[in-house]
Design a protein around this motif. Structure first.
Motif, PDB file in Angstrom:
ATOM      1  N   LEU A  60       1.811  -9.827  -7.067  1.00 45.64           N
ATOM      2  CA  LEU A  60       0.574  -9.035  -7.045  1.00 45.64           C
ATOM      3  C   LEU A  60      -0.145  -9.349  -5.742  1.00 45.64           C
ATOM      4  CD1 LEU A  60      -1.599  -7.248  -8.429  1.00 45.64           C
ATOM      5  CD2 LEU A  60      -2.464  -9.347  -9.514  1.00 45.64           C
ATOM      6  N   PHE A  61      -0.493  -8.312  -4.979  1.00 46.22           N
ATOM      7  CA  PHE A  61      -1.093  -8.520  -3.665  1.00 46.22           C
ATOM      8  C   PHE A  61      -2.591  -8.769  -3.795  1.00 46.22           C
ATOM      9  CE2 PHE A  61      -2.701  -6.885   0.494  1.00 46.22           C
ATOM     10  CZ  PHE A  61      -2.113  -7.858   1.277  1.00 46.22           C
ATOM     11  N   LYS A  62      -3.036  -9.948  -3.258  1.00 44.29           N
ATOM     12  CA  LYS A  62      -4.455 -10.317  -3.351  1.00 44.29           C
ATOM     13  C   LYS A  62      -5.006 -10.791  -2.006  1.00 44.29           C
ATOM     14  CE  LYS A  62      -6.137 -10.987  -7.087  1.00 44.29           C
ATOM     15  NZ  LYS A  62      -6.936 -10.120  -7.994  1.00 44.29           N
ATOM     16  N   ASP A  63      -4.170 -10.844  -0.970  1.00 44.21           N
ATOM     17  CA  ASP A  63      -4.551 -11.532   0.266  1.00 44.21           C
ATOM     18  C   ASP A  63      -5.528 -10.759   1.143  1.00 44.21           C
ATOM     19  OD1 ASP A  63      -1.542 -12.158  -0.502  1.00 44.21           O
ATOM     20  OD2 ASP A  63      -2.336 -13.947   0.489  1.00 44.21           O
ATOM     21  N   TYR A  64      -5.285  -9.456   1.332  1.00 47.64           N
ATOM     22  CA  TYR A  64      -6.121  -8.622   2.190  1.00 47.64           C
ATOM     23  C   TYR A  64      -6.407  -7.308   1.466  1.00 47.64           C
ATOM     24  CZ  TYR A  64      -3.856 -11.711   5.613  1.00 47.64           C
ATOM     25  OH  TYR A  64      -3.357 -12.790   6.276  1.00 47.64           O
ATOM     26  N   GLU A  65      -7.239  -6.489   2.095  1.00 46.03           N
ATOM     27  CA  GLU A  65      -7.472  -5.157   1.533  1.00 46.03           C
ATOM     28  C   GLU A  65      -6.222  -4.299   1.692  1.00 46.03           C
ATOM     29  OE1 GLU A  65     -10.030  -4.036  -0.232  1.00 46.03           O
ATOM     30  OE2 GLU A  65     -10.879  -6.058  -0.095  1.00 46.03           O
ATOM     31  N   LYS A  66      -5.541  -4.434   2.852  1.00 46.46           N
ATOM     32  CA  LYS A  66      -4.315  -3.689   3.113  1.00 46.46           C
ATOM     33  C   LYS A  66      -3.372  -4.545   3.938  1.00 46.46           C
ATOM     34  CE  LYS A  66      -6.107   1.083   3.222  1.00 46.46           C
ATOM     35  NZ  LYS A  66      -6.197   2.311   4.071  1.00 46.46           N
ATOM     36  N   ALA A  67      -2.084  -4.254   3.820  1.00 52.90           N
ATOM     37  CA  ALA A  67      -1.070  -4.935   4.638  1.00 52.90           C
ATOM     38  C   ALA A  67       0.171  -4.061   4.699  1.00 52.90           C
ATOM     39  CB  ALA A  67      -0.743  -6.311   4.071  1.00 52.90           C
ATOM     40  N   LEU A  68       1.117  -4.463   5.543  1.00 53.63           N
ATOM     41  CA  LEU A  68       2.395  -3.765   5.644  1.00 53.63           C
ATOM     42  C   LEU A  68       3.478  -4.589   4.961  1.00 53.63           C
ATOM     43  CD1 LEU A  68       2.407  -2.622   9.388  1.00 53.63           C
ATOM     44  CD2 LEU A  68       1.686  -1.316   7.375  1.00 53.63           C
ATOM     45  N   ILE A  69       4.423  -3.899   4.337  1.00 51.41           N
ATOM     46  CA  ILE A  69       5.605  -4.555   3.776  1.00 51.41           C
ATOM     47  C   ILE A  69       6.837  -3.748   4.168  1.00 51.41           C
ATOM     48  CG2 ILE A  69       4.433  -5.642   1.822  1.00 51.41           C
ATOM     49  CD1 ILE A  69       5.452  -3.344   0.066  1.00 51.41           C
ATOM     50  N   SER A  70       7.957  -4.389   4.135  1.00 47.93           N
ATOM     51  CA  SER A  70       9.225  -3.739   4.490  1.00 47.93           C
ATOM     52  C   SER A  70       9.534  -2.594   3.534  1.00 47.93           C
ATOM     53  CB  SER A  70      10.351  -4.765   4.448  1.00 47.93           C
ATOM     54  OG  SER A  70      11.612  -4.126   4.474  1.00 47.93           O
ATOM     55  N   GLN A  71      10.233  -1.593   4.060  1.00 44.11           N
ATOM     56  CA  GLN A  71      10.667  -0.466   3.228  1.00 44.11           C
ATOM     57  C   GLN A  71      11.712  -0.898   2.203  1.00 44.11           C
ATOM     58  OE1 GLN A  71      10.886  -0.938   6.472  1.00 44.11           O
ATOM     59  NE2 GLN A  71      12.598   0.180   7.436  1.00 44.11           N
ATOM     60  N   ALA A  72      12.196  -2.152   2.322  1.00 43.89           N
ATOM     61  CA  ALA A  72      13.156  -2.668   1.337  1.00 43.89           C
ATOM     62  C   ALA A  72      12.492  -2.994   0.008  1.00 43.89           C
ATOM     63  CB  ALA A  72      13.849  -3.917   1.885  1.00 43.89           C
ATOM     64  N   LEU A 110      -1.931  -3.806  10.907  1.00 38.93           N
ATOM     65  CA  LEU A 110      -2.140  -4.525   9.660  1.00 38.93           C
ATOM     66  C   LEU A 110      -1.203  -5.744   9.593  1.00 38.93           C
ATOM     67  CD1 LEU A 110      -2.232  -1.479   7.206  1.00 38.93           C
ATOM     68  CD2 LEU A 110      -4.194  -2.828   7.985  1.00 38.93           C
ATOM     69  N   PRO A 111      -1.579  -6.773   8.826  1.00 39.54           N
ATOM     70  CA  PRO A 111      -0.681  -7.925   8.668  1.00 39.54           C
ATOM     71  C   PRO A 111       0.637  -7.492   8.036  1.00 39.54           C
ATOM     72  CG  PRO A 111      -2.865  -8.380   7.747  1.00 39.54           C
ATOM     73  CD  PRO A 111      -2.830  -6.917   8.053  1.00 39.54           C
ATOM     74  N   LEU A 112       1.717  -8.098   8.477  1.00 36.04           N
ATOM     75  CA  LEU A 112       3.039  -7.833   7.912  1.00 36.04           C
ATOM     76  C   LEU A 112       3.377  -8.953   6.935  1.00 36.04           C
ATOM     77  CD1 LEU A 112       5.623  -6.148   7.821  1.00 36.04           C
ATOM     78  CD2 LEU A 112       6.476  -7.488   9.770  1.00 36.04           C
TER      79      LEU A 112
END
Length: 395
Positions: free
Chosen positions: A83-95, A32-34
């Motif tokens: 607010l996330f709108k770019d993809y259906e799913k993505a990855l983000i840091s655990q921070a 997935l995109p980061l």
């Protein structure tokens, strides 16, 4: 005290009743995109080096979910939340802490994001942050945040009004981009390919226009043109203000070493100029063209062509094309600096007077239209700020 702006009327509700945390991890190691978060409250592609990193520890975020950075002591007065709108799913840091609205028929996510964009929310979050080494705006404090929650119909009406303005801003930005691309193509045609119109209106080089070898540039250029150093064709000045001279309600642009343009109450310059950041920790130097009254930070260069040397529009694209290369030549350790020792010796093509005048006349209307579009965008952004300021009075 800023808390007076938070009129704790009966229609204000605790945010915790409307949101819940998202706990999904990338256990399946999905490709997935980061993404990361910026202080402009947007998701941006992450530039983190993940080679050898255990990606199963990263969190998954889905469309219409939120994430925020709980550490607030790193970003000045801005809270990183979006607010996330770019993809259906993505990855983000655990921070980051991801969360979502429990029931979108009671609280519209876009309405909530409008509340998060308010400077009052930033000040509130900073005030409620706690810790010694790092100040944290934790999940409990987020849930204790109070905001007005009108009917879902009213929320959607407000969001619609906001999005109309956002759509106009996006359209203006597309116009600005198209004008930039047009001017870039003209620059390439004239100063890279040397296919500017000759006296008969034909492309100069391919129609047999006379060329001659330029030793300074190591290539052929049109006869009558020459190469000069930046120090011979540009006047360099620097701003005089320090970084805390910005004011929220200022009327003049205040250019600093940040990508963002701030505002201030006074102006020191009233001209057409190229504005180049003189230092930046990441060695990425914000650069722009501006015409009018403005002020600048003391480590920002105000660059104007000397009379009759070159067009400011040629200077704009020549400098812009060198920005990436400045990363490797700038000096300094923690903060990178663009010194005059770096800028002065740079060589640039100087056309003859006829070509200089023709190129300037060709580009003036393009850059004027672009400047008008940028002013319209700023006006629309001010309207958005006004709309956000009225959220506390939606009832």
């Amino acid at each position: 005290m800023f808390l007076k702006n938070w009129d704790l009327q009966s229609n204000y509700k605790s945010l915790g009743g409307y949101i819940k945390p998202v706990v999904g991890r990338n256990n399946l190691l999905d490709d997935l995109p980061l993404m990361g978060l910026s202080i402009s409250k947007r998701f941006i592609p992450s530039i983190a080096n993940t080679i050898g990193t255990d990606m199963s520890t990263y969190r998954i975020i889905e469309k219409n979910q939120f994430a925020y950075g709980p550490v607030t002591s790193r970003n000045g007065e801005r809270i990183t939340i979006a607010l996330f709108k770019d993809y259906e799913k993505a990855l983000i840091s655990q921070a980051y802490i991801p969360f979502e609205v429990k029931d979108t028929d009671k609280l519209d996510p876009e309405y909530l994001m409008m509340w998060f964009r308010r400077p009052e929310f930033d000040r509130y979050a900073r005030f409620k942050s706690h810790g010694s080494a790092r100040e944290i705006f934790d999940w409990e404090e987020m849930c204790n945040t109070l905001l007005p929650v009108p009917s879902i119909e009213k929320q959607r009406e407000i969001v619609k009004e906001y999005n109309i303005i956002q759509d106009r801003i996006q359209l203006n930005n597309q116009i600005i981009k198209k004008l930039e691309e047009t001017a870039q193509a003209v620059y390439k045609r004239w100063f890279v390919e040397f296919e500017f119109p000759d006296e008969e209106g034909k492309p100069y080089k391919s129609s047999g226009g006379e060329m001659e070898w330029c030793e300074e540039l190591g290539k052929e250029i049109p006869k009558g043109w020459e190469a000069k150093q930046y120090k011979d064709i540009f006047d360099f000045k620097t701003g005089k203000l320090n970084s805390d001279a910005s004011t929220a309600d200022g009327i003049y642009p205040f250019f600093t070493c940040s990508q963002e343009t701030f505002k201030t109450d006074t102006f020191s310059f009233d001209c057409e100029a190229l504005i180049l950041a003189g230092n930046n920790a990441s060695a990425i130097y914000p650069f722009k063209y501006y015409k009018g009254k403005f002020n600048a930070y003391q480590r920002t260069y105000i660059i104007t062509p000397k009379n009759g040397c070159i067009s400011i529009f040629q200077g704009y694209f020549d400098l812009k094309g060198r920005l990436e290369g400045f990363k490797g030549t700038s000096s300094g350790t923690t903060t990178k600096f663009l010194t005059m020792q770096i800028l002065n010796p740079i060589k640039i093509i100087v056309p003859d007077k006829a070509a200089f005048k023709s190129y300037k006349n060709l580009n003036s209307p393009i850059f004027t239209r672009r400047l008008i579009a940028e002013i319209k965008t700023k006006t629309l952004l001010n309207l958005n700020e006004l709309l956000l300021s009225k959220l506390s009075k939606v009832f």
